[in-house]
Design a protein around this motif. Structure first.
Motif, PDB file in Angstrom:
ATOM      1  N   ALA A   1      -7.336  -1.140  -0.086  1.00 58.01           N
ATOM      2  CA  ALA A   1      -7.912  -0.797  -1.386  1.00 58.01           C
ATOM      3  C   ALA A   1      -9.006   0.257  -1.233  1.00 58.01           C
ATOM      4  O   ALA A   1      -9.087   1.216  -2.016  1.00 58.01           O
ATOM      5  N   ALA A   2      -9.864   0.097  -0.219  1.00 58.02           N
ATOM      6  CA  ALA A   2     -10.934   1.072   0.011  1.00 58.02           C
ATOM      7  C   ALA A   2     -10.356   2.444   0.370  1.00 58.02           C
ATOM      8  O   ALA A   2     -10.844   3.482  -0.096  1.00 58.02           O
TER       9      ALA A   2
ATOM     10  N   GLY B   1       0.815  -1.215   0.000  1.00 58.23           N
ATOM     11  CA  GLY B   1       0.000   0.000   0.000  1.00 58.23           C
ATOM     12  C   GLY B   1       0.844   1.259   0.000  1.00 58.23           C
ATOM     13  O   GLY B   1       0.505   2.251  -0.659  1.00 58.23           O
ATOM     14  N   MET B   2       1.964   1.232   0.741  1.00 55.31           N
ATOM     15  CA  MET B   2       2.843   2.399   0.787  1.00 55.31           C
ATOM     16  C   MET B   2       3.521   2.632  -0.557  1.00 55.31           C
ATOM     17  O   MET B   2       3.736   3.778  -0.968  1.00 55.31           O
ATOM     18  N   ILE B   3       3.862   1.546  -1.252  1.00 54.01           N
ATOM     19  CA  ILE B   3       4.461   1.688  -2.589  1.00 54.01           C
ATOM     20  C   ILE B   3       3.481   2.383  -3.530  1.00 54.01           C
ATOM     21  O   ILE B   3       3.861   3.271  -4.298  1.00 54.01           O
TER      22      ILE B   3
ATOM     23  N   THR C   1     -13.992  -0.598  -6.577  1.00 57.56           N
ATOM     24  CA  THR C   1     -13.522   0.686  -7.101  1.00 57.56           C
ATOM     25  C   THR C   1     -14.503   1.240  -8.129  1.00 57.56           C
ATOM     26  O   THR C   1     -14.830   2.436  -8.119  1.00 57.56           O
ATOM     27  N   LEU C   2     -14.983   0.373  -9.008  1.00 56.74           N
ATOM     28  CA  LEU C   2     -15.906   0.813 -10.057  1.00 56.74           C
ATOM     29  C   LEU C   2     -17.204   1.354  -9.448  1.00 56.74           C
ATOM     30  O   LEU C   2     -17.748   2.357  -9.920  1.00 56.74           O
ATOM     31  N   PHE C   3     -17.695   0.693  -8.391  1.00 58.51           N
ATOM     32  CA  PHE C   3     -18.968   1.094  -7.785  1.00 58.51           C
ATOM     33  C   PHE C   3     -18.819   2.349  -6.920  1.00 58.51           C
ATOM     34  O   PHE C   3     -19.734   3.165  -6.847  1.00 58.51           O
TER      35      PHE C   3
END
Length: 449
Positions: A371-372, A339-341, A398-400
């Motif tokens: 991800a959220a 996540g940090m990358i 992500t799409l929603f």
């Protein structure tokens, strides 16, 4: 040779490579050359003793080492040690999309990666050959003393008679050419490794070999929206992204950014376009040899002429903007979580305050919570910085939750585009299966609850 627009090769990069390839190789070159010199002297002494010509061991060692074996053995050791390292380094950078990141930023990968290594080899191999010659002669002196009873002083006196400057230069002159061969082959092999606003494209056709990937595809993106670009694996989503960014050639069609046809753009127009783009590659593509702070500063160094203190301030601002702790600035990519990358790579993409950001699978490999949070960050940055976001994704969440507009790639073109509601109403079989499947229905119900 230029790194990019108006930037000459950094001498520090050359000196760094000389240190790694040359200075770092001295111990093994000295050891192996001394052994080889001793072996040549020992075998020569054994054979020449049959003829009572032991003194000619000096001639054999001096001429063979200085003319042929010294440079040859050094080149072989350098090819095994540094040549393989060059291939591995460049190859891993290709796989991690660091080479693509250099191109997108406006830097020349040949100037940044290949040229400094070639120069270091051309300088380092002759110097190492001289060191190897002395080591081999030292080994020869010891062996001749032990096996032929030739004292070191007598060996040196005979060596002065047996060789001259032409003998020495005959070997050294080969070193730069061998270095070029090693460097070019290693770099080519490394480059062979494969990895894994306005109107964007009109009637774009792309093929890889004889396989047609995209056929007359057309797609628009509106200023200030987050466009989610989705499709089956292997459909060509990343191919289209790389084509838009100029990393892949197209057979026909038009790529237009900010109202400018990139194929017809002047150098000045192309420069202005590049400064308005930011790219987050799927695996981050952070430069592994640089800290997070230095990674964020790469586009600033290329395009802006700023004092170091101001660049440090701006880079820290971007790092904090994407939600990274301040101590992450001095960490290397290998010290960061997935996540940090992603966040660090996004900070680099935002370094020049772009108008449009391209995100390639930004939440892949992240846990659901991370991800959220990343989706929320993208929406927040869009709202605060007035960004336009082009996002390649497979993530239904992500799409929603994050995308204003969705385009579906299939059959080498855009099958359907519109809002999530439009996707849910579509009768296209793949779209129907993807957006109205069991998992999608659960997400839709949660979103509407």
């Amino acid at each position: 040779m230029k790194l990019g627009r108006g930037h000459a090769v950094n001498p520090a990069a050359i000196f760094n490579q000389i240190d790694r390839m040359g200075v770092g190789a001295i111990p093994v070159v000295v050891l192996m050359s001394a052994i080889v010199g001793a072996i040549v002297a020992q075998q020569g002494a054994y054979q020449l003793s049959y003829f009572g010509a032991n003194i000619f061991v000096v001639d054999l060692v001096g001429v063979l080492i200085l003319r042929e074996l010294g440079v040859l053995m050094t080149a072989i050791m350098l090819a095994g040690r540094s040549g393989s390292a060059i291939t591995a380094e460049i190859g891993s950078m290709k796989m991690r999309e660091e080479v693509d990141a250099l191109k997108v930023i406006g830097l020349n990968p040949i100037g940044v990666l290949v040229f400094p290594r070639l120069v270091a080899l051309v300088i380092g191999l002759p110097c190492l050959t001289i060191i190897a010659n002395f080591a081999a002669l030292g080994g020869g002196i010891v062996a001749a003393w032990l096996y032929s009873d030739i004292p070191p002083a007598a060996f040196i006196d005979r060596l002065r008679v047996a060789i001259d400057l032409s003998t020495i230069f005959a070997g050294l002159i080969k070193a730069p050419f061998m270095a070029l061969i090693i460097g070019i082959i290693a770099s080519v092999e490394g480059m062979k490794v494969g990895g894994s606003a306005e109107s964007l494209g009109l009637d774009v056709t792309v093929a890889i070999g004889d396989k047609l990937i995209l056929d007359k595809l057309s797609l628009d993106i509106k200023r200030g929206e987050i466009l989610g670009f989705v499709g089956a694996s292997g459909a060509g989503k990343s191919v289209l992204l790389r084509t838009i960014l100029g990393l892949m050639p197209k057979q026909s069609g038009t790529i237009s950014l900010f109202g400018v046809d990139v194929d017809k753009a002047s150098d000045a127009d192309r420069l202005r376009i590049d400064m308005r783009l930011g790219v987050l590659f799927q695996h981050g593509a952070l430069f592994s040899a640089l800290t997070v702070l230095e990674n964020v500063q790469v586009p600033m160094r290329e395009y802006l002429d700023l004092p170091k203190a101001l660049m440090d301030e701006l880079a820290m601002l971007k790092i904090e903007l994407v939600g990274l702790p301040t101590d992450a600035a001095q960490k290397f990519p290998s010290e960061l979580s997935g996540g940090m990358i992603k966040r660090a790579a996004l900070a680099r993409a935002l370094a020049l305050d772009p108008d449009i950001v391209f995100l390639d699978e930004p939440t892949s490999g992240l846990d659901p919570i991370s991800a959220a949070e990343f989706d929320e960050l993208v929406v927040k940055l869009r709202d605060t910085m007035d960004l336009t976001v082009y996002m390649v994704t497979h993530d239904l969440d992500t799409l929603f939750t994050a995308c204003d507009h969705v385009a579906v790639l299939g059959k080498k073109r855009v099958l359907v585009e519109g809002t999530i509601d439009d996707m849910l109403k579509s009768d296209e079989p793949w779209v129907k299966s993807y957006f109205r499947g069991k998992r999608a229905r659960q997400l839709d119900l949660a979103a509407r609850a």
